[in-house]
Design an enzyme around this catalytic site. Sequence first.
Site, PDB file in Angstrom:
ATOM      1  N   LYS A   1       2.234   3.834   5.300  1.00 15.92           N
ATOM      2  CA  LYS A   1       1.756   2.623   5.971  1.00 15.92           C
ATOM      3  C   LYS A   1       0.852   2.967   7.131  1.00 15.92           C
ATOM      4  O   LYS A   1      -0.057   2.237   7.459  1.00 15.92           O
ATOM      5  CB  LYS A   1       2.957   1.899   6.593  1.00 15.92           C
ATOM      6  CG  LYS A   1       3.762   1.077   5.650  1.00 15.92           C
ATOM      7  CD  LYS A   1       4.795   0.308   6.472  1.00 15.92           C
ATOM      8  CE  LYS A   1       6.175   0.677   6.050  1.00 15.92           C
ATOM      9  NZ  LYS A   1       7.236   0.292   6.915  1.00 15.92           N
TER      10      LYS A   1
ATOM     11  N   LYS B   1       2.048  12.041   1.512  1.00 21.76           N
ATOM     12  CA  LYS B   1       2.639  10.841   0.904  1.00 21.76           C
ATOM     13  C   LYS B   1       1.861   9.578   1.305  1.00 21.76           C
ATOM     14  O   LYS B   1       1.288   9.523   2.396  1.00 21.76           O
ATOM     15  CB  LYS B   1       4.121  10.723   1.252  1.00 21.76           C
ATOM     16  CG  LYS B   1       4.421  10.327   2.661  1.00 21.76           C
ATOM     17  CD  LYS B   1       5.838   9.785   2.800  1.00 21.76           C
ATOM     18  CE  LYS B   1       5.927   8.990   4.089  1.00 21.76           C
ATOM     19  NZ  LYS B   1       6.964   8.044   4.166  1.00 21.76           N
TER      20      LYS B   1
ATOM     21  N   LYS C   1       7.406  10.582  16.339  1.00 22.31           N
ATOM     22  CA  LYS C   1       6.923   9.285  16.839  1.00 22.31           C
ATOM     23  C   LYS C   1       6.685   9.268  18.343  1.00 22.31           C
ATOM     24  O   LYS C   1       6.003   8.381  18.843  1.00 22.31           O
ATOM     25  CB  LYS C   1       7.890   8.164  16.434  1.00 22.31           C
ATOM     26  CG  LYS C   1       7.917   7.957  14.930  1.00 22.31           C
ATOM     27  CD  LYS C   1       8.311   6.562  14.520  1.00 22.31           C
ATOM     28  CE  LYS C   1       8.100   6.396  13.026  1.00 22.31           C
ATOM     29  NZ  LYS C   1       8.553   5.143  12.493  1.00 22.31           N
TER      30      LYS C   1
HETATM   31  P1  ATP Z   1       5.353   5.169   8.001  1.00 19.70           P
HETATM   32  O1  ATP Z   1       4.382   6.049   7.313  1.00 19.70           O
HETATM   33  O2  ATP Z   1       4.725   4.229   8.987  1.00 19.70           O
HETATM   34  O3  ATP Z   1       6.554   5.898   8.539  1.00 19.70           O
HETATM   35  P2  ATP Z   1       6.303   4.518   5.425  1.00 19.70           P
HETATM   36  O4  ATP Z   1       5.222   4.000   4.537  1.00 19.70           O
HETATM   37  O5  ATP Z   1       6.712   5.928   5.288  1.00 19.70           O
HETATM   38  O6  ATP Z   1       5.912   4.192   6.897  1.00 19.70           O
HETATM   39  P3  ATP Z   1       8.984   3.510   5.897  1.00 19.70           P
HETATM   40  O7  ATP Z   1       9.153   2.189   6.548  1.00 19.70           O
HETATM   41  O8  ATP Z   1       9.250   4.732   6.712  1.00 19.70           O
HETATM   42  O9  ATP Z   1       7.534   3.583   5.198  1.00 19.70           O
HETATM   43  O10 ATP Z   1       9.863   3.586   4.608  1.00 19.70           O
HETATM   44  C1  ATP Z   1      10.445   2.522   3.931  1.00 19.70           C
HETATM   45  C2  ATP Z   1      11.069   3.079   2.676  1.00 19.70           C
HETATM   46  O11 ATP Z   1      10.056   3.431   1.730  1.00 19.70           O
HETATM   47  C3  ATP Z   1      11.898   4.359   2.913  1.00 19.70           C
HETATM   48  O12 ATP Z   1      13.074   4.345   2.131  1.00 19.70           O
HETATM   49  C4  ATP Z   1      10.958   5.452   2.469  1.00 19.70           C
HETATM   50  O13 ATP Z   1      11.641   6.602   2.061  1.00 19.70           O
HETATM   51  C5  ATP Z   1      10.200   4.790   1.310  1.00 19.70           C
HETATM   52  N1  ATP Z   1       8.849   5.361   1.173  1.00 19.70           N
HETATM   53  C6  ATP Z   1       7.882   5.374   2.106  1.00 19.70           C
HETATM   54  N2  ATP Z   1       6.756   5.960   1.657  1.00 19.70           N
HETATM   55  C7  ATP Z   1       7.008   6.345   0.380  1.00 19.70           C
HETATM   56  C8  ATP Z   1       6.235   7.011  -0.628  1.00 19.70           C
HETATM   57  N3  ATP Z   1       4.997   7.380  -0.420  1.00 19.70           N
HETATM   58  N4  ATP Z   1       6.819   7.248  -1.826  1.00 19.70           N
HETATM   59  C9  ATP Z   1       8.083   6.849  -2.064  1.00 19.70           C
HETATM   60  N5  ATP Z   1       8.882   6.224  -1.162  1.00 19.70           N
HETATM   61  C10 ATP Z   1       8.358   5.968   0.053  1.00 19.70           C
END
Ligand code: ATP
Length: 329
Positions: free
Chosen positions: A197, A194, A113
């Site tokens: 967001k 994956k 980050k």
């Molecule tokens: P960013 O990509 O901005 O880091 P993110 O979509 O990965 O965001 P987080 O806020 O980091 O989301 O994660 C929130 C929760 O959702 C965490 O427990 C994370 O492990 C889970 N999570 C995020 N993306 C996935 C995915 N593609 N599949 C399953 N679980 C997920």
Amino acid sequence: MDKRVVFSGIQPSGDLHIGNYIGAVRQWAKGQDAGLNIFCVVDMHAITIPQDPKTLAQKTKEISAIILAAGVDPEKSLLFVQSHNPDHANLGWVLNCYLSMGQMGRMIQYKEKSEGKGFVSVGLFDYPALMAADILLYDTTEVPVGEDQKQHVELTRDVAERFNAKYGETFVLPELKIPKVGGRVMGLTDPSKKMSKSDSNSNGVVGLLEDPGSVRKKIMAAVTDSGSEVKYDWDKKPGISNLLEIYSQLAGVSVSESETRFAGLNYGQFKTAVADEVERFLTNFQKKYYEIADSEKLDEILRNGAERSYEMSHKKLLEVYDRVGFVKP
Ligand code: ATP
Ligand code: LTN
């Protein structure tokens, strides 16, 4: 009494997608019938990177309502906003003093980050100390999070052990709990990454509050693989395997049952069935979400959660203050 204490947190930044739902929030709801379950919308973590104040406030409410719509029941679990309970920041400060710069500098999330950014806040560097405080305040035994948070939970155990060794048993060492299925929902346009967001290509992401009709188009346009058979095989057919997992998670059937259901269909027919299921899911989910978001109950639930969490966390904080030698007021 069941001594299991589950704690998890989610940042109120960005739009939640079906990966967050399947891999995180829905798992929280599923586990809430045993032990004590605490879920926190971590707004103080969110400001470690720049946030627009209005958006942060709106997302905090939105994500809280999403957690409730996903089935977290305020009668069974605690749901609150991190900044509503000052003990988190207070314990975070104390733990700061038992963590080394070297260890913090090795955190992958910090490296990722901060890379290429002109301004990197001390808060971003210190993020894991606050996360450790979140977890340790409640004698947490389990932390359900994705693989990406493993290092932070290990750091939490390290700082707890260091503190316990110096001052005597104070903190419970938490275990990491990564979901066995649905832990990694992949993007629709690139099934090697994956669903995220912060993905710049929004066609790969299915937002929980997105219009179900436009999501349908995204599913129909999802990347598939060579061949024509609907088969679960991550090596040879990552696109199809990802859609099969999404379908089975939302329809509540096993992947092999889904494979049997779609045997003999071509990719287009298969995608239509997945799109139907996702559309049905989103329509129902959004109905529940708007009922909660539009009611006055949400603020009351969050206030109640903060009060109940404080009753627990404050005992722990005072114990820590006493251990380190802070005099009582
Ligand atoms: P960013 O990509 O901005 O880091 P993110 O979509 O990965 O965001 P987080 O806020 O980091 O989301 O994660 C929130 C929760 O959702 C965490 O427990 C994370 O492990 C889970 N999570 C995020 N993306 C996935 C995915 N593609 N599949 C399953 N679980 C997920
Ligand atoms: N770092 C986590 C969010 C988070 C958390 C926590 C998770 C903050 N505090 C305590 C579990 C327990 C994330 O980015 N997903």
